[in-house]
Design a protein around this motif. Structure first.
Motif, PDB file in Angstrom:
ATOM      1  N   SER A 115       0.913  -1.073   0.080  1.00 46.22           N
ATOM      2  CA  SER A 115      -0.133  -0.011  -0.196  1.00 46.22           C
ATOM      3  C   SER A 115       0.674   1.079   0.148  1.00 46.22           C
ATOM      4  CB  SER A 115      -1.067  -0.039   1.046  1.00 46.22           C
ATOM      5  OG  SER A 115      -1.580   1.125   1.160  1.00 46.22           O
ATOM      6  N   GLY A 116       2.014   1.243   0.709  1.00 45.00           N
ATOM      7  CA  GLY A 116       2.843   2.112   0.841  1.00 45.00           C
ATOM      8  C   GLY A 116       3.653   2.608  -0.534  1.00 45.00           C
ATOM      9  N   THR A 117       3.936   1.398  -1.090  1.00 47.80           N
ATOM     10  CA  THR A 117       4.505   1.618  -2.358  1.00 47.80           C
ATOM     11  C   THR A 117       3.710   2.174  -3.632  1.00 47.80           C
ATOM     12  OG1 THR A 117       5.754  -0.425  -1.840  1.00 47.80           O
ATOM     13  CG2 THR A 117       6.000   0.168  -4.196  1.00 47.80           C
ATOM     14  N   PHE A 118       2.148   1.812  -3.353  1.00 47.61           N
ATOM     15  CA  PHE A 118       1.384   2.372  -4.187  1.00 47.61           C
ATOM     16  C   PHE A 118       1.321   3.993  -4.253  1.00 47.61           C
ATOM     17  CE2 PHE A 118      -0.993  -1.806  -4.459  1.00 47.61           C
ATOM     18  CZ  PHE A 118      -0.584  -1.985  -5.848  1.00 47.61           C
ATOM     19  N   SER A 199      -8.281  -6.916  18.220  1.00 50.16           N
ATOM     20  CA  SER A 199      -9.475  -6.357  17.400  1.00 50.16           C
ATOM     21  C   SER A 199      -9.462  -5.077  17.276  1.00 50.16           C
ATOM     22  CB  SER A 199     -10.954  -6.653  17.714  1.00 50.16           C
ATOM     23  OG  SER A 199     -10.938  -8.287  18.166  1.00 50.16           O
ATOM     24  N   TYR A 200      -9.371  -4.303  18.087  1.00 48.07           N
ATOM     25  CA  TYR A 200      -9.348  -2.945  18.090  1.00 48.07           C
ATOM     26  C   TYR A 200      -8.173  -2.359  17.356  1.00 48.07           C
ATOM     27  CZ  TYR A 200     -13.303  -2.374  21.256  1.00 48.07           C
ATOM     28  OH  TYR A 200     -14.665  -2.701  21.791  1.00 48.07           O
ATOM     29  N   TYR A 201      -7.123  -3.103  17.677  1.00 49.67           N
ATOM     30  CA  TYR A 201      -5.657  -2.499  17.046  1.00 49.67           C
ATOM     31  C   TYR A 201      -5.755  -2.887  15.540  1.00 49.67           C
ATOM     32  CZ  TYR A 201      -0.920  -1.881  15.890  1.00 49.67           C
ATOM     33  OH  TYR A 201       0.430  -1.239  15.392  1.00 49.67           O
ATOM     34  N   GLY A 202      -6.092  -3.934  15.298  1.00 56.98           N
ATOM     35  CA  GLY A 202      -6.265  -4.275  13.904  1.00 56.98           C
ATOM     36  C   GLY A 202      -7.266  -3.346  13.192  1.00 56.98           C
ATOM     37  N   LEU A 203      -8.204  -3.079  13.745  1.00 56.94           N
ATOM     38  CA  LEU A 203      -9.319  -2.096  12.971  1.00 56.94           C
ATOM     39  C   LEU A 203      -8.514  -0.860  12.869  1.00 56.94           C
ATOM     40  CD1 LEU A 203     -12.369  -1.271  12.194  1.00 56.94           C
ATOM     41  CD2 LEU A 203     -12.368  -0.667  14.799  1.00 56.94           C
ATOM     42  N   PHE A 204      -7.766  -0.500  13.851  1.00 55.88           N
ATOM     43  CA  PHE A 204      -6.903   0.962  13.800  1.00 55.88           C
ATOM     44  C   PHE A 204      -5.896   0.947  12.566  1.00 55.88           C
ATOM     45  CE2 PHE A 204      -2.781   2.649  14.693  1.00 55.88           C
ATOM     46  CZ  PHE A 204      -2.987   3.882  14.554  1.00 55.88           C
ATOM     47  N   VAL A 205      -5.246  -0.205  12.600  1.00 56.49           N
ATOM     48  CA  VAL A 205      -4.080  -0.170  11.446  1.00 56.49           C
ATOM     49  C   VAL A 205      -4.893  -0.408  10.077  1.00 56.49           C
ATOM     50  CG1 VAL A 205      -2.566  -1.856  10.524  1.00 56.49           C
ATOM     51  CG2 VAL A 205      -2.481  -1.710  12.973  1.00 56.49           C
ATOM     52  N   ALA A 206      -5.931  -1.038   9.815  1.00 56.24           N
ATOM     53  CA  ALA A 206      -6.604  -1.160   8.597  1.00 56.24           C
ATOM     54  C   ALA A 206      -7.082   0.261   8.129  1.00 56.24           C
ATOM     55  CB  ALA A 206      -7.713  -1.984   8.651  1.00 56.24           C
ATOM     56  N   LEU A 207      -7.853   0.941   9.195  1.00 54.93           N
ATOM     57  CA  LEU A 207      -8.381   2.227   8.637  1.00 54.93           C
ATOM     58  C   LEU A 207      -7.327   3.112   8.533  1.00 54.93           C
ATOM     59  CD1 LEU A 207     -11.607   2.426  11.311  1.00 54.93           C
ATOM     60  CD2 LEU A 207     -11.332   1.864   8.875  1.00 54.93           C
ATOM     61  N   VAL A 209      -4.268   2.703   7.400  1.00 56.78           N
ATOM     62  CA  VAL A 209      -3.384   2.465   6.280  1.00 56.78           C
ATOM     63  C   VAL A 209      -4.233   2.667   4.933  1.00 56.78           C
ATOM     64  CG1 VAL A 209      -2.200   0.682   4.845  1.00 56.78           C
ATOM     65  CG2 VAL A 209      -1.858   0.510   7.424  1.00 56.78           C
ATOM     66  N   ILE A 210      -5.309   2.307   4.802  1.00 60.82           N
ATOM     67  CA  ILE A 210      -6.361   2.154   3.945  1.00 60.82           C
ATOM     68  C   ILE A 210      -6.866   3.803   3.503  1.00 60.82           C
ATOM     69  CG2 ILE A 210      -8.285   1.535   2.659  1.00 60.82           C
ATOM     70  CD1 ILE A 210      -8.047  -1.246   4.061  1.00 60.82           C
ATOM     71  N   GLY A 211      -7.135   4.256   4.601  1.00 57.78           N
ATOM     72  CA  GLY A 211      -7.881   5.711   4.783  1.00 57.78           C
ATOM     73  C   GLY A 211      -6.695   6.615   4.350  1.00 57.78           C
ATOM     74  N   LEU A 212      -5.616   6.518   4.814  1.00 62.09           N
ATOM     75  CA  LEU A 212      -4.546   7.498   4.607  1.00 62.09           C
ATOM     76  C   LEU A 212      -3.871   7.417   3.075  1.00 62.09           C
ATOM     77  CD1 LEU A 212      -2.936   9.861   6.095  1.00 62.09           C
ATOM     78  CD2 LEU A 212      -1.115   8.271   6.433  1.00 62.09           C
ATOM     79  N   ILE A 217      -3.367   8.696  -2.799  1.00 58.58           N
ATOM     80  CA  ILE A 217      -3.389   8.360  -3.953  1.00 58.58           C
ATOM     81  C   ILE A 217      -4.524   9.114  -4.644  1.00 58.58           C
ATOM     82  CG2 ILE A 217      -4.069   6.400  -5.428  1.00 58.58           C
ATOM     83  CD1 ILE A 217      -2.724   4.356  -3.283  1.00 58.58           C
ATOM     84  N   THR A 218      -5.596   9.303  -4.109  1.00 55.89           N
ATOM     85  CA  THR A 218      -6.688  10.076  -4.941  1.00 55.89           C
ATOM     86  C   THR A 218      -6.196  11.410  -4.949  1.00 55.89           C
ATOM     87  OG1 THR A 218      -8.317   8.598  -3.588  1.00 55.89           O
ATOM     88  CG2 THR A 218      -9.124  10.724  -4.701  1.00 55.89           C
ATOM     89  N   LEU A 219      -5.502  11.981  -4.162  1.00 55.35           N
ATOM     90  CA  LEU A 219      -5.148  13.537  -4.315  1.00 55.35           C
ATOM     91  C   LEU A 219      -4.100  13.520  -5.309  1.00 55.35           C
ATOM     92  CD1 LEU A 219      -5.264  16.110  -2.909  1.00 55.35           C
ATOM     93  CD2 LEU A 219      -3.307  15.693  -1.591  1.00 55.35           C
TER      94      LEU A 219
END
Length: 312
Positions: A115-118, A199-207, A209-212, A217-219
C-alpha cells in the motif's frame, strides 16, 4: 480429527488450516488457477527485478519504486501460496503455531508495504507529470531510499503487535482455523480470552493504512488528471490517461477486495464463509500477477529492454 482439536490447551503446537471451507471437493480445481497465478507472479516480478538491475538507463525513481513493488509481491506470493497449494494438493493442513504467526506477520506487513509503495508510485507519477522539469531534483536517489526505508519501517512497526498479541492469548476452544492462511482476525477469534485489544488495534491499522494511503493516492491522481486535461494534443491526453487508468485498475484490485474482506469479517455475518475467504485470497494473489504487467510490461522502456534481452 485428533483429540487435541477439541480438548483444552493454552498454547497450541499446531493449527489446522481448512483451506476454503465448503469447497473442499473442488480444492484441486481451485489449485489450478492458483498455481498458474503463482507461477506468473514469481516469473513476472523476478523479470522486472532482473531487467531493472541489468539496464542502467532504468535506474530512476519510477523503476526503483517498481522494484520495491515487485519485491513486495514476491514475498506476499511466497508467504501464502506454497502452503495453500499443499492444502489443495496433499491435504497438508497442519501449520506450526510459530510458523502461523510468522506467516501472519509477513503477509500483513508486506500488504502494508505494498500500500505504501502504491502511494510512492502515485507521488512519482504526480511529480513526473505535473512538475517534469523538477522531477530529477525532487526525487533524488537519497530521497527514494528514505521513502523506501519509511515504507519498510511502517509496515514492520504497525504489524509487529499482531503476532505478539496473538501469542499471549490462551487458545482453549479449538485449533481448527477455517481459512487458507493465518489471517490475523481469524486466528484471534480462536482465542478464549478478551481479545478486544487485538481487534481494536487491527481495526486501527486497517483504517489508518487504507484511509491515509487511499487519500494520498486520490489526491495525487486528481492533480494528475487535471494536468492531463490541460495537455495540448488529444493523442497525448489519451496516452497519459490510458496509463493512469491502468494504474488505477491495479490499485483497485488491491484496495477494494481488501476493504471488502476487512469490513465483512468484522461487521457482516451473513456472507458465506467460502465467499469471504475467496475474496480474502483475491487481494493477495491477483495484484502480484497484474502489477508486473500493468506497471512493467506496459511501460515502453521495460518492454523494449525485455525484447532486446531475448533477441540478443
Amino acid at each position: 480429527m485428533s483429540e487435541s482439536n477439541t480438548t483444552d490447551f493454552t498454547s497450541p503446537s499446531t493449527f489446522i488450516l481448512l483451506g476454503i471451507p465448503g469447497l473442499e471437493v473442488v480444492h484441486v480445481w481451485i489449485s489450478i488457477p492458483s498455481c498458474i497465478m503463482f507461477a506468473i507472479a514469481v516469473l513476472g516480478n523476478i523479470t522486472i527485478l532482473f531487467i531493472v538491475k541489468r539496464e542502467p538507463s532504468l535506474h530512476g525513481p519510477m523503476y526503483y519504486f517498481l522494484c520495491m513493488l515487485a519485491a513486495t509481491d514476491l514475498v506476499l506470493s511466497t508467504s501464502i501460496q506454497p502452503k495453500m497449494l499443499s492444502i489443495f494438493w496433499f491435504n497438508s493442513r497442519e501449520i506450526d503455531f510459530s510458523a502461523c504467526l510468522t506467516q501472519m506477520f509477513f503477509l500483513h506487513s508486506f500488504s502494508v508495504m505494498e500500500s505504501g509503495t502504491f502511494v510512492a508510485m502515485a507521488l512519482d507519477r504526480y511529480v513526473a507529470i505535473c512538475h517534469p522539469l523538477r522531477h530529477s531534483t525532487i526525487l533524488t536517489k537519497p530521497v527514494v531510499a528514505k521513502i523506501g526505508l519509511a515504507i519498510l519501517l511502517r509496515g514492520c512497526i504497525l504489524i509487529l503487535p499482531f503476532p505478539l498479541l496473538a501469542r499471549q492469548w490462551p487458545y482453549c476452544r479449538t485449533n481448527i482455523l477455517p481459512h487458507s492462511y493465518c489471517e490475523h482476525i481469524a486466528v484471534v477469534k480462536l482465542a478464549c480470552a478478551d481479545t478486544r485489544l487485538s481487534s481494536y488495534y487491527g481495526l486501527f491499522v486497517a483504517l489508518y493504512v487504507i484511509g491515509l494511503d487511499v487519500f494520498f493516492i486520490t489526491l495525487s491522481y486528481t492533480q494528475i488528471l487535471r494536468a492531463i486535461f490541460s495537455l495540448p494534443t488529444q493523442d497525448a491526453r489519451l496516452k497519459t490517461f490510458g496509463t493512469c487508468g491502468s494504474h488505477l485498475c491495479a490499485i483497485s484490485t488491491f484496495y477494494i477486495p481488501s476493504l471488502f474482506s476487512f469490513l465483512t469479517h468484522r461487521f457482516v455475518h451473513n456472507v458465506p464463509l467460502h465467499f469471504h475467504i475467496l475474496i480474502a485470497n483475491v487481494y493477495l494473489l491477483v495484484p502480484p500477477v497484474l502489477n508486473p504487467v500493468i506497471y512493467g510490461l506496459r511501460t515502453k522502456q521495460t518492454r523494449d529492454r525485455l525484447f532486446q534481452f531475448f533477441t540478443h
